[in-house]
Design a protein around this motif. Structure first.
Motif, PDB file in Angstrom:
ATOM      1  N   CYS A  51       0.840  -1.199   0.000  1.00 47.26           N
ATOM      2  CA  CYS A  51       0.000   0.000   0.000  1.00 47.26           C
ATOM      3  C   CYS A  51       0.875   1.249   0.000  1.00 47.26           C
TER       4      CYS A  51
ATOM      5  N   SER B  31       0.656   3.811   1.916  1.00 43.69           N
ATOM      6  CA  SER B  31       0.997   4.076   3.322  1.00 43.69           C
ATOM      7  C   SER B  31       0.062   3.193   4.144  1.00 43.69           C
ATOM      8  N   ARG B  32       0.349   3.067   5.436  1.00 43.09           N
ATOM      9  CA  ARG B  32      -0.482   2.157   6.231  1.00 43.09           C
ATOM     10  C   ARG B  32      -1.574   2.932   6.979  1.00 43.09           C
ATOM     11  N   CYS B  33      -2.829   2.518   6.803  1.00 45.13           N
ATOM     12  CA  CYS B  33      -3.930   3.150   7.527  1.00 45.13           C
ATOM     13  C   CYS B  33      -3.869   2.692   8.989  1.00 45.13           C
TER      14      CYS B  33
ATOM     15  N   TYR C 175      -6.024   1.954  11.156  1.00 44.06           N
ATOM     16  CA  TYR C 175      -6.968   0.929  11.622  1.00 44.06           C
ATOM     17  C   TYR C 175      -6.737  -0.419  10.935  1.00 44.06           C
ATOM     18  N   CYS C 176      -5.705  -0.500  10.082  1.00 45.86           N
ATOM     19  CA  CYS C 176      -5.553  -1.673   9.214  1.00 45.86           C
ATOM     20  C   CYS C 176      -5.200  -2.936   9.997  1.00 45.86           C
TER      21      CYS C 176
ATOM     22  N   PHE D 148      -4.976  -5.810   7.989  1.00 43.75           N
ATOM     23  CA  PHE D 148      -4.627  -6.708   6.878  1.00 43.75           C
ATOM     24  C   PHE D 148      -3.117  -6.778   6.715  1.00 43.75           C
TER      25      PHE D 148
ATOM     26  N   SER E  22      -0.087  -5.738   4.904  1.00 47.76           N
ATOM     27  CA  SER E  22       0.224  -4.601   4.036  1.00 47.76           C
ATOM     28  C   SER E  22       1.661  -4.143   4.262  1.00 47.76           C
TER      29      SER E  22
ATOM     30  N   GLY F  72      -4.239  -5.296   0.660  1.00 50.26           N
ATOM     31  CA  GLY F  72      -3.349  -4.309   0.075  1.00 50.26           C
ATOM     32  C   GLY F  72      -4.056  -3.404  -0.933  1.00 50.26           C
ATOM     33  N   THR F  73      -3.250  -2.834  -1.779  1.00 54.84           N
ATOM     34  CA  THR F  73      -3.749  -1.986  -2.854  1.00 54.84           C
ATOM     35  C   THR F  73      -3.138  -2.488  -4.161  1.00 54.84           C
TER      36      THR F  73
ATOM     37  N   ARG G 146      -7.330   2.575  -2.706  1.00 53.60           N
ATOM     38  CA  ARG G 146      -6.969   3.972  -2.442  1.00 53.60           C
ATOM     39  C   ARG G 146      -6.686   4.700  -3.747  1.00 53.60           C
TER      40      ARG G 146
ATOM     41  N   ARG H 243      -4.196   7.954   5.743  1.00 50.47           N
ATOM     42  CA  ARG H 243      -4.457   7.738   4.306  1.00 50.47           C
ATOM     43  C   ARG H 243      -4.013   8.994   3.566  1.00 50.47           C
TER      44      ARG H 243
HETATM   45  S1  SF4 Z   1      -4.803  -2.840   3.172  1.00 47.75           S
HETATM   46 FE1  SF4 Z   1      -6.409  -1.272   3.105  1.00 47.75          FE
HETATM   47  S2  SF4 Z   1      -6.643  -0.631   5.237  1.00 47.75           S
HETATM   48 FE2  SF4 Z   1      -4.670  -1.697   5.097  1.00 47.75          FE
HETATM   49  S3  SF4 Z   1      -3.141  -0.096   4.705  1.00 47.75           S
HETATM   50 FE3  SF4 Z   1      -3.795  -0.872   2.720  1.00 47.75          FE
HETATM   51  S4  SF4 Z   1      -5.466   0.495   2.080  1.00 47.75           S
HETATM   52 FE4  SF4 Z   1      -5.161   0.804   4.286  1.00 47.75          FE
END
Ligand code: SF4
Length: 488
Positions: A174, A176-178, A180-181, A183, A185, A227-228, A263, A300
């Motif tokens: 991703c 950047s890391r959100c 609340y994530c 997952f 990433s 991820g993205t 994103r 984000r």
């Molecule tokens: S997987 Fe989704 S929630 Fe997690 S960092 Fe990437 S965009 Fe953000």
């Protein structure tokens, strides 16, 4: 006086640990999740005997249950089966705290399952509603929602049918890391790690695809998640799309091909045009909120303007099936912010809207920040559901996570005829899924049990990137063996 007594009673249940004494070992598994629902921030401690710090739960003969609070007050109920035990503690705590919970005693991922089973048995909507309310203490609006979703799913399942092959690939990177994530990433730097992953993913696609051909397994739909997936540059992104095209699809046009663009940062006209060129039919562009201040706090690195631009570019590129994810329960967001997000989302006219309740790890700073608003959230969730249905979106899948602020659920809404089959397949386990990439799960539906539920065998790739790369051969062998169990 009553108010004062209530406050004193609630105060008695304050503290970092919630303590339950219960002499029946088998009841622990029923009591623990109910206590967690009421006290998500506390550690739950269970003992067989000792002085009562918070409450005790004990059998009354062979037929009843008594919940005894530290101050001597008590609640008694009949029955000693699993649901009776859960209900007894739920009722005692709900009365004590003056608080009901949207989904009552239900703690599972799929609260719609009850309605689905009862519909299959031919029960009326009223009988199902009574069951939710009486047996599980579910609030009427949630029970009605569950029944509505179950009815829609029944129709969709009849239309879609069971037993197709789906294909999933995963890119855990991703921009950047959100905050609340939860997952898998990784950041895009160092570049060598991303390059090594893409190299392995392409080999995964090639060898999995070759085995699929040998076995006559053709995917009806593709889902590229993360991820993205669109985070790499256009050249690398195209290499992956090419890999899917050459090794998995080989000239087949799937019913549905989703890329979770997710994103909008890093999403360009070029990447959207590539998706169209390689046959992608559905994308996700996820604002989560249209409040830029909240989004910045979440880590984000994109703005509302980026979302609007990305959706415009997607439409220009001819992508006509767009999902947008929103989150309820974000810190500092109340009715005003959610109304604004909803208005801006609806103005873009996406075909799908997925509304998530914020879920994150216990003890995280975000959790503490969001809690003051938690009591407002059930009403806010109901408001959003009503507004979306008014705007022509039908809820078609629903699931719950653990640790969701305000006990919210996640709901997939869709315009008519635009429901995503992959999402349905994940909920219902109606298809076998072949998956490539780290943390990807392949599933073979190998038959049905005596209740008509699918029996599924799984193979999960390592979540950790280094382990995925190091253990590539062993995982590949396991996956190809699983593919041998799938029916063409
Ligand atoms: S997987 Fe989704 S929630 Fe997690 S960092 Fe990437 S965009 Fe953000």
């Amino acid at each position: 006086m009553d108010g004062l007594q209530n406050r004193e009673r609630k105060a008695a249940l304050k503290g970092a640990v919630f303590h339950i004494i219960c002499p029946v070992v088998a009841w622990d598994a029923h009591l623990y999740p109910i206590a967690r629902l009421f006290f998500p921030q506390k550690k739950i401690r269970m003992d067989r005997e000792g002085p009562i710090e918070d409450l005790a739960v004990e059998p009354i003969g062979d037929t009843g249950i008594r919940v005894l609070f530290q101050d001597g007050s008590m609640h008694e109920a009949s029955g000693q089966d699993k649901e009776s035990v859960k209900r007894a503690l739920y009722d005692a705590l709900a009365q004590r705290l003056g608080q009901t919970l949207s989904w009552g005693t239900l703690v599972g991922v799929r609260p719609t399952k009850i309605a689905q089973n009862l519909l299959r048995e031919g029960c009326s909507a009223q009988a199902i509603l009574n069951c939710y309310e009486t047996d599980y203490r579910v609030q009427p609006d949630k029970a009605q929602l569950a029944i509505r979703v179950a009815k829609t799913q029944k129709e969709l399942l009849e239309r879609f049918g069971f037993g197709r092959i789906g294909f999933y690939l995963h890119l855990p990177f991703c921009p950047s890391r959100c905050s609340y994530c939860s997952f898998l990433s990784y950041p895009l730097e160092p570049k060598e790690r991303l390059a090594a992953y893409i190299h392995a993913l392409l080999e995964d696609l090639e060898r999995t695809g070759a085995h699929m051909r040998q076995r006559g397994l053709t995917p009806s739909y593709v889902y590229f998640g993360g991820g993205t997936p669109t985070a790499p540059d256009a050249k690398d992104f195209e290499r992956i799309l090419q890999g899917v095209d050459r090794h998995i699809l080989r000239g087949v046009h799937p019913l549905e091909y989703t890329v979770e663009a997710g994103r909008p940062d890093g999403l360009t006209r070029e990447k959207l045009q590539l998706m169209k060129q390689y046959g992608v039919t559905r994308i996700s562009v996820n604002p989560q909120t249209f409040c830029d201040q909240t989004r910045l706090c979440l880590g984000r690195t994109h703005s509302s303007a980026d979302v609007l631009r990305a959706v415009g570019w997607a439409r220009d590129a001819g992508l006509e099936w767009i999902n947008m994810d929103l989150i309820l329960g974000l810190p500092g967001e109340g009715v005003r912010e959610v109304e604004n997000t909803l208005r801006q989302t609806l103005a873009l006219g996406p075909e799908n809207i997925t509304v998530h309740g914020l879920a994150y790890k216990k003890g995280a700073a975000l959790w503490e920040e969001a809690l003051p608003l938690a009591k407002e959230l059930p009403a806010l969730g109901t408001y959003v559901t009503k507004e979306l249905m008014k705007a022509g979106y039908e809820p078609y899948y629903l699931y719950r996570n653990k640790n969701t602020v305000g006990h919210l659920e996640n709901i997939g809404f869709s315009k008519s005829g635009k429901q995503c089959r992959y999402n349905m397949a994940m909920m219902e386990e109606m298809d076998s899924i072949i998956a490539c990439g780290a943390s990807a799960v392949s599933k073979a539906v190998v038959g049905m049990d005596e209740k008509g539920a699918p029996m599924v065998t799984r193979q999960t790739s390592y979540k950790d990137l280094d382990l995925y790369l190091e253990g590539f051969e062993a995982q590949m062998t396991q996956k190809l063996l699983l593919l041998d169990e799938m029916k063409p």
